[in-house]
Design an enzyme around this catalytic site. Structure first.
Site, mmCIF file in Angstrom:
data_model
loop_
_atom_site.group_PDB
_atom_site.id
_atom_site.type_symbol
_atom_site.label_atom_id
_atom_site.label_comp_id
_atom_site.label_asym_id
_atom_site.label_seq_id
_atom_site.Cartn_x
_atom_site.Cartn_y
_atom_site.Cartn_z
ATOM 1 N N ASP A 42 11.195 -3.650 -11.778
ATOM 2 C CA ASP A 42 11.888 -2.889 -10.741
ATOM 3 C C ASP A 42 13.043 -3.694 -10.144
ATOM 4 O O ASP A 42 14.144 -3.188 -9.986
ATOM 5 C CB ASP A 42 10.922 -2.430 -9.638
ATOM 6 C CG ASP A 42 10.077 -3.557 -9.037
ATOM 7 O OD1 ASP A 42 10.156 -4.715 -9.519
ATOM 8 O OD2 ASP A 42 9.333 -3.271 -8.084
ATOM 9 N N ASP A 46 13.977 -10.754 -7.853
ATOM 10 C CA ASP A 46 14.255 -11.256 -6.511
ATOM 11 C C ASP A 46 14.266 -12.790 -6.572
ATOM 12 O O ASP A 46 15.278 -13.379 -6.960
ATOM 13 C CB ASP A 46 13.170 -10.698 -5.580
ATOM 14 C CG ASP A 46 13.410 -10.985 -4.115
ATOM 15 O OD1 ASP A 46 14.569 -10.952 -3.686
ATOM 16 O OD2 ASP A 46 12.433 -11.223 -3.385
ATOM 17 N N ARG A 67 7.415 4.763 -2.842
ATOM 18 C CA ARG A 67 7.680 4.584 -4.276
ATOM 19 C C ARG A 67 8.230 5.853 -4.921
ATOM 20 O O ARG A 67 8.997 5.793 -5.876
ATOM 21 C CB ARG A 67 6.393 4.212 -5.019
ATOM 22 C CG ARG A 67 5.844 2.841 -4.717
ATOM 23 C CD ARG A 67 4.788 2.474 -5.755
ATOM 24 N NE ARG A 67 3.916 1.386 -5.355
ATOM 25 C CZ ARG A 67 4.221 0.093 -5.477
ATOM 26 N NH1 ARG A 67 5.379 -0.257 -5.978
ATOM 27 N NH2 ARG A 67 3.366 -0.831 -5.091
ATOM 28 N N LYS A 117 18.633 -8.823 -7.282
ATOM 29 C CA LYS A 117 19.033 -9.331 -5.960
ATOM 30 C C LYS A 117 19.335 -10.818 -6.118
ATOM 31 O O LYS A 117 18.542 -11.684 -5.749
ATOM 32 C CB LYS A 117 17.882 -9.110 -4.965
ATOM 33 C CG LYS A 117 18.308 -8.964 -3.526
ATOM 34 C CD LYS A 117 17.124 -9.048 -2.598
ATOM 35 C CE LYS A 117 16.425 -7.719 -2.390
ATOM 36 N NZ LYS A 117 15.304 -7.863 -1.393
ATOM 37 N N PHE A 169 16.025 -5.064 2.262
ATOM 38 C CA PHE A 169 14.757 -4.597 1.718
ATOM 39 C C PHE A 169 14.910 -3.189 1.152
ATOM 40 O O PHE A 169 15.197 -2.237 1.870
ATOM 41 C CB PHE A 169 13.623 -4.645 2.748
ATOM 42 C CG PHE A 169 12.292 -4.559 2.075
ATOM 43 C CD1 PHE A 169 11.725 -5.690 1.496
ATOM 44 C CD2 PHE A 169 11.632 -3.336 1.953
ATOM 45 C CE1 PHE A 169 10.514 -5.611 0.819
ATOM 46 C CE2 PHE A 169 10.421 -3.254 1.284
ATOM 47 C CZ PHE A 169 9.856 -4.392 0.721
ATOM 48 N N ASP A 199 8.219 -0.174 -3.220
ATOM 49 C CA ASP A 199 7.431 0.228 -2.060
ATOM 50 C C ASP A 199 7.642 -0.690 -0.858
ATOM 51 O O ASP A 199 8.136 -1.813 -0.981
ATOM 52 C CB ASP A 199 5.936 0.167 -2.400
ATOM 53 C CG ASP A 199 5.418 -1.278 -2.463
ATOM 54 O OD1 ASP A 199 6.019 -2.088 -3.189
ATOM 55 O OD2 ASP A 199 4.436 -1.583 -1.761
HETATM 56 P P1 5GP Z 1 10.278 -11.929 -7.621
HETATM 57 O O1 5GP Z 1 10.501 -12.540 -6.253
HETATM 58 O O2 5GP Z 1 9.094 -12.569 -8.286
HETATM 59 O O3 5GP Z 1 11.510 -11.973 -8.449
HETATM 60 O O4 5GP Z 1 9.932 -10.406 -7.391
HETATM 61 C C1 5GP Z 1 8.612 -10.039 -7.135
HETATM 62 C C2 5GP Z 1 8.464 -8.627 -6.661
HETATM 63 O O5 5GP Z 1 8.797 -8.585 -5.287
HETATM 64 C C3 5GP Z 1 9.321 -7.533 -7.270
HETATM 65 O O6 5GP Z 1 8.889 -7.112 -8.530
HETATM 66 C C4 5GP Z 1 9.104 -6.465 -6.229
HETATM 67 O O7 5GP Z 1 7.859 -5.825 -6.442
HETATM 68 C C5 5GP Z 1 9.072 -7.272 -4.950
HETATM 69 N N1 5GP Z 1 10.381 -7.185 -4.271
HETATM 70 C C6 5GP Z 1 11.371 -8.080 -4.239
HETATM 71 N N2 5GP Z 1 12.418 -7.624 -3.509
HETATM 72 C C7 5GP Z 1 12.057 -6.404 -3.083
HETATM 73 C C8 5GP Z 1 12.702 -5.395 -2.292
HETATM 74 O O8 5GP Z 1 13.844 -5.500 -1.812
HETATM 75 N N3 5GP Z 1 11.999 -4.253 -2.062
HETATM 76 C C9 5GP Z 1 10.749 -4.062 -2.558
HETATM 77 N N4 5GP Z 1 10.155 -2.891 -2.281
HETATM 78 N N5 5GP Z 1 10.106 -4.966 -3.314
HETATM 79 C C10 5GP Z 1 10.760 -6.134 -3.571
HETATM 80 MG MG MG Z 2 5.751 -4.406 -3.737
HETATM 81 MG MG MG Z 3 7.951 -5.920 -9.782
#
Ligand code: 5GP
Ligand code: MG
Ligand code: MG
Length: 179
Positions: free
Chosen positions: A99, A102, A164, A130, A151, A158
């Site tokens: 999705d 981050d 979602r 992001k 966010f 979600d």
């Molecule tokens: P990572 O930090 O490991 O790259 O991302 C982990 C997870 O954090 C993503 O797959 C997502 O589920 C959640 N996440 C990160 N940024 C956002 C955001 O802006 N909104 C939402 N809803 N979830 C996020």
């Molecule tokens: Mg989440």
């Molecule tokens: Mg994810």
């Protein structure tokens, strides 16, 4: 528009058009690969179902579910596998569907996991990116949209299990989570 949403970044039509473009690009690269396509639950479910219907090559569908530890003390232990693949990816091409990228920890964890199992190639398609928040050096190979450091909810993403199913990508009002 939902009352908890500050602004819409991408409408359903814009997202769907972009998914079609991604599918076309990916389809040119995977004609003879027969990859295992791996959406990361639950966030990627809505995006992945639309993307996979538009992929025009032979593929298997699997999925994983992961969770991030709140405790950030061990960087390698930040991500935990809640549901593993049912396919053996040894010698297979793997296309991870996410999705949003981050911090990058989830993607790094999955890359390492599938590489350790002998995957022939590993690529990632993420609806959103992001880049401002990246903590490790990983990137998606195919990205729908770059988003600002806010966010985001909708199209699978979600807050506390909600939003979602909103058919657009939007920014959640701060008042919803700053209480
Ligand atoms: P990572 O930090 O490991 O790259 O991302 C982990 C997870 O954090 C993503 O797959 C997502 O589920 C959640 N996440 C990160 N940024 C956002 C955001 O802006 N909104 C939402 N809803 N979830 C996020
Ligand atoms: Mg989440
Ligand atoms: Mg994810």
């Amino acid at each position: 528009m939902n009352n908890d949403i500050e602004k819409i970044l991408y409408t359903q039509e814009q997202v769907s058009n972009r998914i079609s473009e991604l599918a076309t690009t990916i389809s040119t690269k995977y004609q003879d690969e027969f990859p295992v396509v791996v959406p990361v639950m639950t966030g990627a479910m809505i995006f992945a179902s639309e993307l996979m219907q538009k992929l025009d090559f032979k593929l298997n569908i699997d999925y994983v579910d992961v969770s991030s530890y709140e405790d950030n003390s061990q960087s390698s232990g930040r991500v935990r596998l809640l549901r593993d693949l049912s396919h053996d990816v040894n010698g297979r091409s793997v296309l991870i569907v996410e999705d949003i990228i981050d911090s990058g920890h989830t993607l790094q964890f999955l890359n390492n996991l599938f590489a350790s199992r002998g995957a022939k190639s590993i690529e990632t398609c993420s609806l959103l990116d992001k880049p401002a928040r990246r903590e490790v050096d990983v990137d998606a190979d195919y990205v729908g949209f770059k988003v600002p450091n806010e966010f985001i909810v909708g199209y699978g993403l979600d807050y506390d299990g909600r939003y979602r199913n909103m058919p657009y990508v939007g920014v959640l009002k701060r008042s919803v989570y700053e209480n």
